[in-house]
Design an enzyme around this catalytic site. Sequence first.
Site, PDB file in Angstrom:
ATOM      1  N   HIS A 417      14.280   7.077   3.429  1.00 38.96           N
ATOM      2  CA  HIS A 417      15.178   5.942   3.212  1.00 38.96           C
ATOM      3  C   HIS A 417      15.257   5.032   4.443  1.00 38.96           C
ATOM      4  O   HIS A 417      15.702   3.889   4.339  1.00 38.96           O
ATOM      5  CB  HIS A 417      16.576   6.447   2.841  1.00 38.96           C
ATOM      6  N   ARG A 418      14.837   5.520   5.601  1.00 37.93           N
ATOM      7  CA  ARG A 418      14.818   4.668   6.787  1.00 37.93           C
ATOM      8  C   ARG A 418      13.719   3.610   6.692  1.00 37.93           C
ATOM      9  O   ARG A 418      13.801   2.556   7.325  1.00 37.93           O
ATOM     10  CB  ARG A 418      14.588   5.523   8.049  1.00 37.93           C
TER      11      ARG A 418
END
Length: 444
Positions: A417-418
């Site tokens: 998700h980064r």
Amino acid sequence: MPIEILMPALSPTMEEGTLAKWHVKEGDTVSSGDIMAEIETDKATMEFEAVDEGKIGKILISEGTEGVKVNTAIAVLLEDGESADDIGDTGSAPEAETSSNAAPAEASDATAPAAGHGRGATDATPAPSAPAATDGSRIFASPLARRIAADKGLDLSAITGSGPHGRIVKSDVENAKAGDAPAKEAAPAAKDAAPTAKPASGPGADAVIAMYEGREFEEVTLNGMRKTIAARLTEAKQSIPHFYLRRDIELDALMKFRSDLNRQLESRGVKLSVNDFIIKACALALQAVPDANAVWAGDRILKLTPSDVAVAVAIDGGLFTPVLKDSEMKSLSALSAEMKDLATRARDRKLAPHEYQGGSFAISNLGMFGIDNFDAVINPPHGAILAVGAGVKKPVVGKDGELGVATVMSVTLSVDHRVIDGALGAQLLAAIKENLENPMTMLA
């Protein structure tokens, strides 16, 4: 002064290795580039080349020795005019220089040998670290090259090395003159690099063994590969914020197209697998959704231009993820041949580090083992990994609303998700599905 040849770090994760085979014996003369030994790392068996020239005065580590720590002295190299009498009785040269052949990987911080190997060994004082360049980076140079540079008044940071990993060797300093070597371009300083996650300790071995007192069991010693897998996967699950996207993909059009292609390619000895199509589909999807073709780099994101796709290959005791570079540019038959070659050499542990490092995206296919669906763990620094299940016959509702039967494959995209947000990950998975359900478009 005799020079100690040290156990090199042949991969970023290597902490120790097995000295599998010597290609030289005591008394042999070696030159830069000569193959001296074969060393088993945590991933592969690799050839170890000489950096300096000289005569093998003594071999300190015998063939087949396991668990040799990086930077341990494994042999002693004699220069012109030196003899075996110059080597101390302990097996280590008391006046020997160090780091002759140890060209550490970039990820390794170790530059000095363990106490007892190198100058000052008699009082167990570690040798000093290699000097640093003006930008703070370490300078990798053989001891002989350092000595010649000191005699000629040369700045090693201004000399470009021609040895392995850019190491400065004798010929580099002999051909350089004081003041005329061009300065190297300073490397940009890292910005607040993210700390490496440490695996959770959990209960110790003694505590776990005590739980099973009175029960029959066998202790299995971890090899280097299994230790590396354990550490990297623990780091991945602790430090990477995973989320998961799932889709069903109908394969009937692909299976027919593959069958037709294989009939046409039979005379050339080519047989395409479903996995070959999956690799191509992912490579093209990364081009169609370029923001998802990215990796996490600590304090920034790197967006790759080519589609370098890694594919998990199971081997005895672990797995490799060889990388098929520029996959979007290659034909299905070329990808198939390359994948077969990489998989074969992976199982023989003959891959070089550059063949299994890098990439932005990975594929893990357990469909061949009858697994319907699963969630894969991201292999850092990749941005995503596709878990592929088996194609099975299922009832489906067609576009006309009628009930039918189709071959359906379940896939799960694990996403960092980064690097990739939900909507972007959904676009990438939709592009993969579109390519696989319309396979002829992948030839356009």
